[in-house]
Write a protein that holds these residues in place. Structure first.
Motif, mmCIF file in Angstrom:
data_model
loop_
_atom_site.group_PDB
_atom_site.id
_atom_site.type_symbol
_atom_site.label_atom_id
_atom_site.label_comp_id
_atom_site.label_asym_id
_atom_site.label_seq_id
_atom_site.Cartn_x
_atom_site.Cartn_y
_atom_site.Cartn_z
ATOM 1 N N VAL A 41 0.847 -1.198 0.000
ATOM 2 C CA VAL A 41 0.000 0.000 0.000
ATOM 3 C C VAL A 41 0.882 1.247 0.000
ATOM 4 C CG1 VAL A 41 -1.747 1.301 1.256
ATOM 5 C CG2 VAL A 41 -1.879 -1.199 1.147
ATOM 6 N N GLN A 42 0.675 2.100 -0.994
ATOM 7 C CA GLN A 42 1.411 3.357 -1.083
ATOM 8 C C GLN A 42 0.628 4.526 -0.496
ATOM 9 O OE1 GLN A 42 2.315 2.433 -5.503
ATOM 10 N NE2 GLN A 42 3.880 3.897 -4.931
ATOM 11 N N TRP A 43 -0.693 4.405 -0.526
ATOM 12 C CA TRP A 43 -1.513 5.536 -0.094
ATOM 13 C C TRP A 43 -2.897 5.026 0.272
ATOM 14 C CZ3 TRP A 43 -4.950 8.829 -3.571
ATOM 15 C CH2 TRP A 43 -5.438 9.949 -2.888
ATOM 16 N N VAL A 44 -3.401 5.515 1.402
ATOM 17 C CA VAL A 44 -4.780 5.224 1.792
ATOM 18 C C VAL A 44 -5.646 6.363 1.271
ATOM 19 C CG1 VAL A 44 -6.370 4.809 3.698
ATOM 20 C CG2 VAL A 44 -4.019 3.967 3.832
ATOM 21 N N ASN A 45 -6.511 6.049 0.315
ATOM 22 C CA ASN A 45 -7.312 7.052 -0.391
ATOM 23 C C ASN A 45 -8.640 7.257 0.336
ATOM 24 O OD1 ASN A 45 -8.569 8.712 -2.197
ATOM 25 N ND2 ASN A 45 -8.521 7.292 -3.929
ATOM 26 N N ARG A 46 -8.798 8.439 0.968
ATOM 27 C CA ARG A 46 -10.027 8.747 1.691
ATOM 28 C C ARG A 46 -10.528 10.123 1.295
ATOM 29 N NH1 ARG A 46 -11.698 6.925 7.182
ATOM 30 N NH2 ARG A 46 -13.555 7.318 5.984
ATOM 31 N N PRO A 47 -11.134 10.236 0.110
ATOM 32 C CA PRO A 47 -11.629 11.550 -0.318
ATOM 33 C C PRO A 47 -12.814 12.041 0.512
ATOM 34 C CG PRO A 47 -12.345 9.839 -1.836
ATOM 35 C CD PRO A 47 -11.401 9.189 -0.879
#
Length: 631
Positions: free
Chosen positions: A245-251
């Motif tokens: 995982v490079q980034w946890v995407n939580r828009p």
């Protein structure tokens, strides 16, 4: 395109027809001045892949910088830096793309000078085949052997020994066979699957892209024919599924995705995945690529995975297939290529960047170095610049990885000097060590959120850092008393207290200091799992150690508090009498005296302890907790 005299009218007109061809990624390597850049320049020239303007410039540059008299110096085509042309050597890695009617190629022309070994390793890291050049007049040299070993360690299994400058030994079969036999003996233990030797003259084109009449005794293929037909098996889609995982995407509050590039294998909607190192299990709800939602993805695809369950996942966690779990360990053995003028020493700590995670790692043992002249293993206690050896490492926390031979995409790492940010080594994991190898955490029944709800406040770690005598423990004690009065469940961890119990077996060596912080961080993490507010008062002089603890704690729960007190004030207070002993040298490696303190660069709270009293500063800490909605 500029065509050589013997080129056909259709030669080189292939650049637009490469989409369906399997591209071969290869590098040219070997000792300095053995002709690597000249070979690639000649190959491009004979395939009519040099633009007319570039060819005119090449002729002009050859008159200015060339090393082959009045002839065109093809090495200048790839040696683009002015320093490279002036010195006649390759410094950086030059990447080049070209194609023939049967295959596309991506070639990395790497430097041969020992000083730029790191660049060679970088170029080799993504290649499937190596063209190792040898000057027929000089034979195998130390750098030739070094490059062969690095290629082997990086998983390259196909190698071409290009015995170059064969024209300068009168196209001697005896010389060619002697060099070939010597290399075959040297490389017998390096694990190459296929090895072929070809006599060439990069300057004149003998056996480069056509068979030369000057070597009638040679019955093998010319170099280009071999590159066009060689079969390499390096399909990362065949390895088990891995996504770091490079980034946890939580828009927004309704979406949580885990973004990264698929390291290996395939994944489909509905697949069951395990999250390591935590061990949580869930199913793939959806897969999102740059083109939108997709049903599946494979190695090399940049995607966002949405799981069916809400799981606490952070950068560096790995999503894996449940039937092919990688080891999860905090100790490993690896081969490293050492790239720093400062030697690698047991007990020293570095930042290890592995699978999108950066962690503090300590060298626990240098097991051996490789003798480049004999390819044997030699006992060693240190590794010097450009040496290759095997080492054991202790990592700040367990991480998932594979052995490099099993899965290169998840078995490679680099070491970074945390004081200079210089990359000092490239590493390839051999195996996991210690009892954690096959231990995977099980999901807990009662979550942290449920425990925090019962206590009516959130969990947090307040990390007080500063010099000895700065006032860390004094302020932390006042804060804890205030929180206790408000009904907040707290626990205090102090440097002296843990040294009496949990860490009484540790000394003050660099390795033990790292271990001291690792244990404290693990204890603090467990206490946050119980829903507590944890107050930690430690000098913790190095940013890397504090970052190590920060990464153990869930996002938003680690609050770094810098108690900034001038050393003159700390020494005047000297509550434990330590400065009075440190200045004369009675206490060695004392922070602030003969050991540096790395001040936090972006702490959550910066307390100027020489300007305000402890009560005022404690009130500021409590205010910070209120602003963060801890209670």
């Amino acid at each position: 395109m500029h065509a050589p005299d013997n080129a056909s009218s259709s030669a080189g007109q292939t650049l637009g027809r490469t989409d369906s061809r399997p591209a071969l990624r290869f590098l040219t390597c070997g000792s300095v001045d053995d002709g690597k850049s000249t070979l690639i320049g000649r190959l491009l020239y004979e395939q009519n892949l040099i633009l007319d303007d570039d060819f005119a410039s090449l002729k002009s540059e050859s008159r200015k910088f060339g090393a082959v008299g009045s002839d065109i110096d093809f090495a200048l085509l790839l040696d683009g830096l002015e320093a490279e042309r002036e010195q006649g050597i390759t410094i950086d890695v030059a990447y080049c793309y070209f194609a023939t009617p049967t295959r596309a190629f991506v070639v990395a022309d790497t430097p041969g000078h020992e000083q730029y070994t790191r660049n060679m390793a970088t170029g080799a890291s993504n290649c499937e085949l190596a063209v190792l050049l040898v000057d027929a007049r000089k034979g195998l040299r130390t750098q030739t052997r070094r490059h062969a070993i690095i290629a082997s360690l990086l998983g390259i299994r196909h190698i071409v020994l290009a015995v170059n400058k064969i024209d300068l030994v009168d196209y001697s079969q005896v010389v060619f066979e002697a060099i070939t036999a010597e290399f075959a003996g040297f490389a017998s233990e390096l694990g190459f699957k296929e090895f072929i030797a070809i006599p060439i003259s990069a300057r004149y084109g003998d056996n480069v892209s056509s068979v030369s009449g000057n070597t009638s005794w040679y019955n093998g293929p010319h170099l280009l024919r071999y590159l066009e037909t060689v079969e390499v098996e390096n399909d990362s889609r065949q390895y088990p599924f891995r996504l770091a995982v490079q980034w946890v995407n939580r828009p927004d509050l309704d979406f949580r995705g885990y973004a990264g590039t698929v390291c290996s294998g395939r994944v489909r909607v509905g697949d069951e995945l395990v999250v390591l190192p935590a061990g949580h299990v869930s199913q793939v709800k959806s897969i999102i690529s740059s083109a939108g939602a997709v049903a599946e993805a494979e190695a090399g695809d940049a995607i966002t995975i949405v799981l069916e369950d809400e799981i606490d996942i952070a950068r560096g966690d790995m999503l894996v297939a449940p039937r092919d779990l990688p080891p999860v360990a905090d100790q490993l053995s690896a081969h490293v290529v050492w790239m720093s003028p400062m030697p690698l020493l047991p007990g020293h700590s570095y930042l290890m960047k592995i699978n999108k995670k950066t962690l503090l790692a300590t060298v626990t043992e240098v097991k051996h170095r490789i003798d480049l002249d004999g390819a044997g293993e030699v006992n060693a206690n240190i590794l010097e610049l450009n040496e290759i050896g095997a080492c054991d490492f202790s990592i700040a926390r367990p991480v998932p990885f594979d052995a490099y031979v099993d899965n290169p995409s998840t078995g490679a790492f680099i070491l970074i000097d945390h004081t200079t940010n210089e990359t000092v080594a490239a590493g390839m994991v051999d195996l996991a060590l210690g009892r954690t190898t096959n231990i995977h955490r099980r999901p807990i029944t009662i979550s942290k959120v449920e425990r925090s709800r019962l206590m009516n406040h959130k969990a947090a770690v307040m990390w007080f850092t500063g010099l000895s005598g700065a006032g860390k423990s004094t302020i932390a004690n006042l804060v804890e008393a205030d929180l206790h009065a408000r009904g907040i469940h707290t626990i205090m961890l102090d440097g002296d207290h843990v040294r009496y119990g949990l860490n009484k077996d540790l000394s003050f060596t660099p390795a033990d200091r790292v271990e001291n912080m690792r244990r404290v961080g693990e204890v603090a993490k467990l206490m946050t799992e119980a829903g507590l507010v944890v107050l930690c008062a430690f000098i913790s002089p190095f940013r890397a150690e504090r970052q190590m603890v920060r990464e153990l704690i869930a996002e938003g729960e680690f609050i770094e508090i810098f108690v900034d007190t001038p050393i003159e004030v700390c020494a005047a207070r000297d509550p434990k009498g330590l400065y009075r002993r440190a200045y004369p040298g009675e206490i060695k490696d004392f922070t602030g005296v003969d050991q540096r303190y790395e001040a936090p660069e972006r702490p959550e709270l910066h307390l100027l302890a020489a300007q305000d009293n402890a009560r005022t500063l404690a009130d500021r800490v409590v205010e910070q907790l209120v602003r963060r909605n801890i209670f």
